[in-house]
Design an enzyme around this catalytic site. Structure first.
Site: not given
Ligand code: G6Q
Length: 540
Positions: A206, A212, A267-268, A353, A384, A504
């Site tokens: 964005k 990263e 973003g999410r 978030e 399990h 960040k």
């Protein structure tokens, strides 16, 4: 001015009085029609919430809680472009991205955003067609076979999760990879699996400034230029998805090959924006449109259905009952569908978030629990591993079970077994096993305490006929709106993420200490010691 104490919690107190009167088992015994009464349908999904500690009176009180929080007008404010993301001064309009009504208008600051939304979708569609048909050629004239999405957080989790979820609809001769971690291993292992001349990189960010993503994108660009022997190759092998045109151009990507979105897409919540480009390439524009239709159906349901029949509202209110009424710390999502294997991880970001906040909308500290810890794994694997604690541990962990009646991969009776496990788990969690039932089964007396199951563990079951683009879109929208409703009731801002921004900034500060020629370290003693050790080991 609202303060935490101004939240009208009285209906929750009332709900708790009712909720603790009877166990789930007793509630079923008292009303044989209960299953049907506590089931709602929307956008291809059935939600059976009868295995919860709720009666009609509980639900009435929870709905009162929502009404007291002005949920209905808040929903309208979101859908109509009010700047409800106040700390970033932005509207929140992911619902506009999937508004498939051709006549729809959605206004932001006097401008209808729908023509731009449709234009980007059309551009994505044309690009998708050209890559899938092979008319888009790489620098050496070869067709694209590998697609590498470089992005992180909201620019990664959705595309990865959806790519897996809709695998049966993907073009199998295109190979998809997702690079997110700044750990060079992630990129290196991916590049080992692709051929430069046939690879398309999608740089999805964005802001186009995330450390990263930009570091990985730069390294991928260097690799491509080296492999193909010319910087001119970048134009045919790199496209961008971003809101930041200038930064995209500065990186060297032709802005004709940029797919835009807008600051009102969080973003999410960005999967149905151009961030979904890798998904459209995988499933094609027609299936992508079906996915948007599924989102839209759930959006319509959420906006129009009365609260007592409103699936996202019901899920949200049940979550509030357990978090704020019973003090449950976490919440588990258990998809009984391998294609939804990354769905819990995706929801983790969406929920934690959005609602991991401890000050209310006036900046006052809250004195109640907000967003739950969300986690989960696909069934039956979880059975399990960690279900033991859910069945017999000391903590209350409400669970959502998600299943699909039809499988895309019928092999002998495997699907029956999968679904039998899902149904059996919800039954066992709700009804448990008494000491007397154990004895009747011949369990020796000294083992009875260990083999007794208390039951009364709340679960929701979500069922669809089949996981397809449409039901998938509806499922994502369901949880998005659940998170929204809870944020409204908790009186917090769900659409900012200052904790992410902090990370960040912090990492950049430490980076210069790792790379500069032995600068004096000004961190706390522990951090200084760790940096010293690192520098020593790598010889700086
Ligand atoms: C999502 C968050 C965060 C964000 C990433 C990537 O809601 O804000 O996860 O998506 O930090 O940001 P960019 O897309 O700007 O690279």
């Amino acid at each position: 001015m609202s303060t935490p104490s101004n939240i009208k919690w009285a209906p929750l107190d009332e709900a708790m009085v009712e909720s603790t009167k009877y166990t789930i088992k007793e509630l079923f015994a008292r009303d044989p029609e209960r299953a049907g009464k506590f089931t709602v349908e929307a956008a291809g999904w059935m939600l059976d919430y009868s295995k919860n500690r709720v009666s009609r009176a509980v639900m009435r009180n929870l709905i009162k809680l929502a009404e007291d929080a002005y949920l209905k007008p808040e929903i309208e404010r979101m859908f109509t472009g009010s700047k409800i993301n106040v700390t970033e001064s932005r509207a929140v309009l992911h619902t506009a991205l999937r508004n498939v009504d051709p006549k729809a208008k959605v206004m932001v600051e006097g401008k209808d955003v729908m023509p731009d939304v449709r234009a980007v979708l059309a551009k994505m569609g044309d690009f998708t067609d050209s890559v899938r048909k092979g008319t888009w050629k790489g620098y050496t004239g070869k067709k694209i076979k590998y697609i590498v999405n470089i992005g992180i957080g909201g620019s990664d989790l959705g595309p990865v999760m959806a790519n897996i979820a809709l695998t049966p609809y993907t073009k199998r001769n295109l190979k998809f990879h997702f690079v997110s971690n700044v750990d060079s291993t992630h990129l290196a292992e991916t590049l080992r699996q692709v051929k430069a001349a046939e690879t398309l990189f999608i740089v999805a960010s964005k802001t186009f400034t995330t450390q990263e993503t930009m570091s990985n994108a730069e390294a991928a660009r260097d690799w491509l230029v080296k492999e193909l022997g010319s910087a001119d190759a970048v134009a045919k092998h790199f496209v961008a998805v971003s809101t930041a045109e200038k930064e995209v151009a500065a990186f060297g990507i032709d802005t004709n090959n940029m797919f835009g979105f807008w600051d009102w897409v969080g973003g999410r919540y960005s999967l149905p924006s151009a961030i979904g480009l890798s998904l459209m390439l995988a499933i094609g524009r027609v299936n992508y449109k079906k996915m948007l239709k599924g989102y839209y159906k759930m959006d319509r349901h959420f906006r129009t259905a009365p609260f007592e029949k409103n699936m996202p509202v019901i899920l949200a209110l049940l979550g509030i009952l357990y978090s704020n009424g019973y003090g449950a710390e976490s919440y588990c999502v258990l998809p009984y569908d391998q294609y939804l294997s990354r769905f819990p991880a995706y929801l983790q970001q969406m929920d934690m978030e959005s609602n991991g906040k401890s000050v209310d909308k006036d900046g006052n500290p809250v004195d109640y629990a907000t967003g739950p810890i969300e986690w989960g794994e696909p069934g039956t694997n979880g059975q399990h591993a960690f279900y033991q604690l859910i069945h017999q541990g000391t903590r209350l962990i409400p669970c959502d079970f998600i299943g699909c009646c039809k499988t895309h991969n019928p092999i002998s009776d495997l699907h029956d077994k999968l679904m039998a496990n899902l149904f059996a788990q919800t039954e066992a969690l709700a009804f448990g096993k008494t000491a007397d039932e154990c004895r009747a089964e011949g369990v020796p007396e000294k083992l009875v305490p260990f083999k007794t199951f208390e039951g009364n563990k709340p679960t929701n079951t979500l069922l669809c006929d089949e996981l397809n683009p449409e039901t998938f879109g509806a499922l994502v929208a369901l949880y998005e709106h659940k998170v929204f409703v809870q944020g409204v009731i908790w009186n917090i801002y769900s659409y900012d993420q200052w904790g992410v921004q902090l990370g960040k900034v912090l990492a950049k500060g430490v980076l210069s200490d790792l790379t500069a020629a032995r600068p004096a370290l000004n961190h706390d003693p522990s951090t200084n010691q760790l940096i010293e050790r690192y520098r020593k080991v790598i010889g700086r």
